[in-house]
Design a protein around this motif. Structure first.
Motif, short mmCIF file in Angstrom:
data_model
loop_
_atom_site.label_atom_id
_atom_site.label_comp_id
_atom_site.label_asym_id
_atom_site.label_seq_id
_atom_site.Cartn_x
_atom_site.Cartn_y
_atom_site.Cartn_z
N MET A 71 0.85 -1.20 0.00
CA MET A 71 0.00 0.00 0.00
C MET A 71 0.88 1.25 0.00
SD MET A 71 -3.56 -0.41 0.84
CE MET A 71 -4.48 0.35 -0.49
N ILE B 89 4.65 14.41 18.02
CA ILE B 89 4.32 12.99 18.19
C ILE B 89 3.13 12.85 19.12
CG2 ILE B 89 5.15 10.80 19.17
CD1 ILE B 89 8.04 11.85 18.44
N ARG C 31 2.08 14.12 12.68
CA ARG C 31 2.29 13.14 11.60
C ARG C 31 2.96 11.86 12.08
NH1 ARG C 31 5.40 14.74 7.09
NH2 ARG C 31 6.57 16.03 8.56
N ALA C 32 3.07 11.69 13.39
CA ALA C 32 3.65 10.46 13.94
C ALA C 32 2.87 10.06 15.18
CB ALA C 32 5.12 10.66 14.28
N VAL C 33 2.38 8.83 15.16
CA VAL C 33 1.53 8.36 16.25
C VAL C 33 2.06 7.04 16.80
CG1 VAL C 33 -0.78 7.51 16.85
CG2 VAL C 33 -0.53 9.48 15.32
N LEU C 34 2.21 7.00 18.10
CA LEU C 34 2.55 5.75 18.77
C LEU C 34 1.25 5.25 19.40
CD1 LEU C 34 4.96 3.91 19.47
CD2 LEU C 34 5.14 5.15 21.63
N TYR D 159 -0.99 2.72 21.35
CA TYR D 159 -1.11 1.63 22.32
C TYR D 159 -2.50 1.00 22.30
CZ TYR D 159 3.34 2.67 24.68
OH TYR D 159 4.68 2.84 24.99
N TYR E 192 -6.25 -1.35 18.17
CA TYR E 192 -7.12 -0.91 17.09
C TYR E 192 -6.26 -0.43 15.94
CZ TYR E 192 -10.27 2.17 14.52
OH TYR E 192 -11.00 2.79 13.53
N SER E 193 -6.63 -0.77 14.70
CA SER E 193 -5.89 -0.30 13.52
C SER E 193 -6.54 0.96 12.97
CB SER E 193 -5.90 -1.37 12.42
OG SER E 193 -5.37 -2.57 12.90
N GLN F 298 -7.26 4.40 10.73
CA GLN F 298 -7.11 4.83 9.35
C GLN F 298 -6.52 6.23 9.35
OE1 GLN F 298 -11.32 3.22 8.30
NE2 GLN F 298 -10.12 3.26 6.40
N VAL F 299 -5.42 6.37 8.65
CA VAL F 299 -4.74 7.67 8.62
C VAL F 299 -4.32 7.99 7.19
CG1 VAL F 299 -3.84 7.52 10.98
CG2 VAL F 299 -2.49 6.60 9.08
N LYS G 76 2.62 8.54 9.94
CA LYS G 76 3.20 7.26 10.35
C LYS G 76 2.56 6.82 11.65
CE LYS G 76 6.27 6.98 7.15
NZ LYS G 76 6.13 5.94 6.14
N ARG H 26 2.91 3.66 14.54
CA ARG H 26 3.56 2.44 15.02
C ARG H 26 2.70 1.91 16.16
NH1 ARG H 26 5.92 3.03 11.01
NH2 ARG H 26 8.10 3.59 10.66
N ARG I 67 -8.53 -9.58 15.27
CA ARG I 67 -8.99 -8.40 16.02
C ARG I 67 -10.05 -7.64 15.24
NH1 ARG I 67 -4.46 -4.22 17.83
NH2 ARG I 67 -4.82 -3.36 15.76
N GLN J 188 -6.38 -0.90 6.09
CA GLN J 188 -5.49 -0.21 5.15
C GLN J 188 -4.50 -1.16 4.50
OE1 GLN J 188 -5.40 4.18 7.29
NE2 GLN J 188 -4.78 3.83 5.37
N MET K 192 10.28 6.67 13.45
CA MET K 192 9.35 7.65 12.86
C MET K 192 9.99 9.01 12.70
SD MET K 192 5.51 6.83 14.27
CE MET K 192 5.80 6.94 16.02
#
Lengths: 220, 220
Positions: free
Chosen positions: A1, A161, A184-187, A189, A192-193, A195-196, A201, A203, B32, B55, B214
């Motif tokens: 993707m 972040i 523009r950067a997400v950690l 926890y 859940y997946s 949608q961005v 980014k 992780r 999940r 995604q 990231m």
DNA sequence: GTTTGTGAAGGATTTCACAGCA
DNA sequence: TGCTGTGAAATCCTTCACAAAC
């Protein structure tokens, strides 16, 4: 993707933006390993030695590094100090980065208290929660703020972040707010997946997913 | 390094042991997602819908599933309940798994208190630490045991998974002890890359590494 | 009409193997 | 001699595209 062309021979000047994402994800591993060697006062390492410690092939390490420059000396290896510094610079780890943490429940408080972030110059400069019962309380030395203040804080505190420690049900909205605020950067926890947009980014930190992919092999 | 032959056409009977590791690592993600659809009382999903949420491309999802069997119906899609159950069975998630946690400092106690494990049938049945000052204390409803009891507990309590929450300096010895005791799956929270025999699986949980890969893209 | 399952094609990543340099 | 850096080869993974099934 995600489009990640390998890219041909590159301009050695700017740290190759065409480097595959897998490679970029391995660089922090090298940095960590090099710190370890540095602590042991090792001055020079070969790709062979690095590979042995990290359980990967020397060829892979050399190829990975070659995307960004030529850091070694033939017949000798890599200067630990120099390679470490170069990789940190390439990764943008020569500055500190500000982060916000959202979700101040049990998990959020544990993550906020983790000393590993500060040790690597990631600074949690703001904490948020949606629950009025939690807002205003202190976590470490940070006040818990209401979500309404998120966008403003991202701007004024130079937050780059987002660390998301809310329940799965709220993760998408929270991440949407972060993205809308310019993060523009997400950690993440949350289990859940999200949608961005593709320039953001994410992780995931999910110990349960990690366990679930190992049981397959245990079963055998 | 890890040998993972793609394997040709396979025996559909036993859940294909030749499935690439990347594919196995994605299955929990599907599980999940399917749980989420199930909660919303969705009965059938297409690879298109799954792909949209996660995604990823529908083709990848179909190909991944095809390593393990034929779970869908043409023109219709996948029955959420059935696919979820099948994938859980394939991953070995139709039983519960016992784990030991080693390292009862701040991080270890936080991890032990995380309710997400039990929710997915991972049970932490023993806690260990090397520090005499901590041994004997209770964490949740588990007593903290001395390291000497590790091998015995692995046997008697049927522990299949080790959760390592010790400092980096102790990670290798602790993992060696786990492996010697017969544990073949390790969830490693220590910021250290351990060396293990190739039949032992290790998954790392390291938020700092995640952040560090990231910043490369933020820098731009 | 819709969507799966899958060979075949296309890409990406890893490993090989060796020229070139210290 | 010892080890890097790197094209070329090999392997692995993803996407395409379509026949078959509903």
């Amino acid at each position: 993707m995600t489009t990640n062309p390998q890219g041909g021979p590159f301009d050695p000047q700017p740290d190759d933006l065409g480097a595959p994402e897998v490679v970029v994800q391995r660089l922090p591993l090298y940095v960590r390993m090099l710190s370890q060697f540095e602590q042991q006062s090792v001055e020079v390492v070969s790709s062979e030695q690095l590979g042995q410690q990290l359980q990967m092939t020397p060829a892979q390490i050399r190829k990975d590094l070659s995307y960004f420059g030529r850091f070694g000396k033939q017949g000798r290896g890599y200067n630990v100090r120099r390679l470490s510094a170069e990789l940190r610079r390439i990764l943008g780890l020569d500055t500190s980065w500000n982060a916000a943490i959202i979700g101040m429940g049990r998990l959020g408080r544990a993550v906020a208290a983790y000393p590993g972030f500060a040790r690597e110059r990631f600074r949690i400069v703001a904490a948020f929660d949606a629950d009025p019962a939690v807002i205003g309380a202190r976590v470490g030395d940070l006040p818990v703020r209401p979500m309404e203040e998120l966008a403003g804080a991202v701007q004024s505190l130079d937050i780059k972040i987002g660390i998301v420690t809310v329940p799965a049900q709220q993760a998408q909205v929270v991440i949407d707010m972060l993205v809308a605020a310019g993060v523009r950067a997400v950690l993440n926890y949350a289990p859940y997946s999200p949608q961005v947009p593709e320039d953001v980014k994410v992780r995931a930190i999910d110990p349960v997913l990690a366990l679930q992919s190992m049981t397959y092999y245990l079963k055998g």
